[in-house]
Design a protein around this motif. Structure first.
Motif, short mmCIF file in Angstrom:
data_model
loop_
_atom_site.label_atom_id
_atom_site.label_comp_id
_atom_site.label_asym_id
_atom_site.label_seq_id
_atom_site.Cartn_x
_atom_site.Cartn_y
_atom_site.Cartn_z
N VAL A 90 0.93 -0.79 0.30
CA VAL A 90 -0.07 0.04 0.11
C VAL A 90 1.16 1.46 0.09
CG1 VAL A 90 -1.52 1.22 1.35
CG2 VAL A 90 -1.81 -1.07 1.37
N ALA A 91 2.17 1.22 0.66
CA ALA A 91 2.59 2.54 0.72
C ALA A 91 3.38 2.64 -0.45
CB ALA A 91 3.78 2.25 2.16
N ALA A 92 4.54 1.75 -0.95
CA ALA A 92 4.54 1.67 -2.15
C ALA A 92 3.71 1.95 -3.83
CB ALA A 92 4.64 0.23 -3.12
N VAL A 93 2.32 1.64 -3.42
CA VAL A 93 1.83 1.87 -4.54
C VAL A 93 0.62 3.26 -4.33
CG1 VAL A 93 -0.67 0.90 -3.87
CG2 VAL A 93 0.19 0.93 -6.25
N GLU A 94 0.00 4.07 -3.41
CA GLU A 94 -0.20 5.34 -2.20
C GLU A 94 0.40 5.65 -1.01
OE1 GLU A 94 -1.65 8.42 -3.21
OE2 GLU A 94 -2.80 6.45 -4.19
N PRO A 95 1.72 6.85 -2.14
CA PRO A 95 2.48 7.35 -1.35
C PRO A 95 1.77 8.20 -0.48
CG PRO A 95 3.68 7.66 -3.94
CD PRO A 95 1.81 6.65 -3.34
N THR A 96 0.26 9.03 -0.84
CA THR A 96 -0.62 10.12 0.56
C THR A 96 -0.82 9.05 1.07
OG1 THR A 96 -2.29 10.47 -0.93
CG2 THR A 96 -0.29 11.55 -1.03
N ALA A 97 -1.45 7.66 1.06
CA ALA A 97 -1.73 6.69 2.12
C ALA A 97 -1.64 6.10 3.59
CB ALA A 97 -2.60 5.53 1.96
N ARG A 98 -2.02 6.56 4.49
CA ARG A 98 -1.51 6.15 5.83
C ARG A 98 -2.03 4.95 6.13
NH1 ARG A 98 -2.52 9.66 10.85
NH2 ARG A 98 -1.08 8.38 12.72
N VAL A 99 -0.58 3.88 6.65
CA VAL A 99 -1.27 2.69 6.78
C VAL A 99 -0.35 3.02 8.31
CG1 VAL A 99 -0.23 0.35 6.44
CG2 VAL A 99 -0.64 1.83 4.61
#
Length: 263
Positions: A90-99
């Motif tokens: 997730v962090a790689a594909v969507e840099p603005t997402a927060r995990v």
């Protein structure tokens, strides 16, 4: 199935599998601790590095669905993060997402942090070394000879040929106690917790009612009782439609008023 050493020695196939898996987890742990080699992994459009030796879980149907659905700024809770395949992808594909990655096993949580740091994702992935359950408390966690099977249920920690390696007390949080307060509410909730999923969802009722995240759920029955009917009933009572795939449930929130009905 008994999981003690005498059993696997009397059954060559299980004995061989036990030896191979035990060696895998030992070498993988060594690789993480000493940060020797982080191979590149590919999960759909995501590309990242990990000290995990194999490409396990990169082809999971739920991961593929999550990566397609994740949008800029989304919040993803990865409950049962293990060494981080879902979180890293997730962090790689969507840099603005927060995990927010939850992993109660201290040894595995350390491996997860190592993988997060290797990719420079520290600003995107928050690692919480704690379990998730029905209420916020301290619980006994059973670490398995197969790291990935560690569980709050000793039966699941001893599934296949594995056995309980030791027991430790760990902090457990209910998502309702931290979502929309300590943490932003999730847009996506992935749950893979070796037989403890019902407790996770019970502790997230209000979050599921109000935030309406898509739930990516991996059911587990091996080593313990089958509670999938009870889990499905709870999700439907909260207004979720369940799409069943082999070893995976994609749980989609329906209209808000559906949360008031019980199937």
């Amino acid at each position: 199935m008994r999981s003690d050493v005498r059993y696997v020695l009397r059954h060559p196939f299980y004995g061989l599998r036990y030896a191979l898996f035990s060696a895998y987890y030992a070498v993988s742990g060594f690789n993480h601790r000493h940060e020797l080699y982080a191979s590149r992994k590919h999960a759909g459009p995501a590309s990242f590095r990990s000290y995990e030796l194999s490409d396990k879980h990169v082809d999971d149907v739920l991961l593929g669905r999550l990566l397609r659905a994740c949008e800029p700024g989304d919040v993803v809770y990865d409950v049962g993060a293990n060494t981080g395949v879902y979180s890293l992808a997730v962090a790689a594909v969507e840099p603005t997402a927060r995990v927010v990655a939850f992993e109660p096993n201290p040894d595995v949580a350390a491996q997860l942090r190592t993988n997060v740091d290797r990719n420079g994702f520290g600003d995107r992935v928050a690692v919480r070394e704690e379990g998730v359950g029905e209420e916020t408390e301290t619980r006994r966690f059973h670490r398995s000879t197969y790291d990935e099977l560690g569980s709050f249920d000793a039966r699941n920690a001893g599934a296949w040929e594995a056995s309980v390696r030791d027991e430790i007390d760990v902090r457990v949080v209910a998502l309702d106690d931290i979502a929309s307060g300590e943490l932003p509410a999730p847009d996506h909730l992935k749950v893979d917790v070796e037989g403890y999923g019902l407790e996770v969802l019970r502790g997230a009722r209000e979050t599921l009612r109000s935030a309406r995240p898509t739930v990516y759920f991996e059911p587990h029955t091996e080593g313990g009782e089958d509670r999938t009917d009870e889990i499905a009933s709870l999700l439907r009572s909260l207004g979720y439609r369940i799409r069943v795939r082999p070893g995976a449930w994609l749980c989609i929130p329906t209209a808000a008023e559906a949360a008031e009905t019980v199937d």
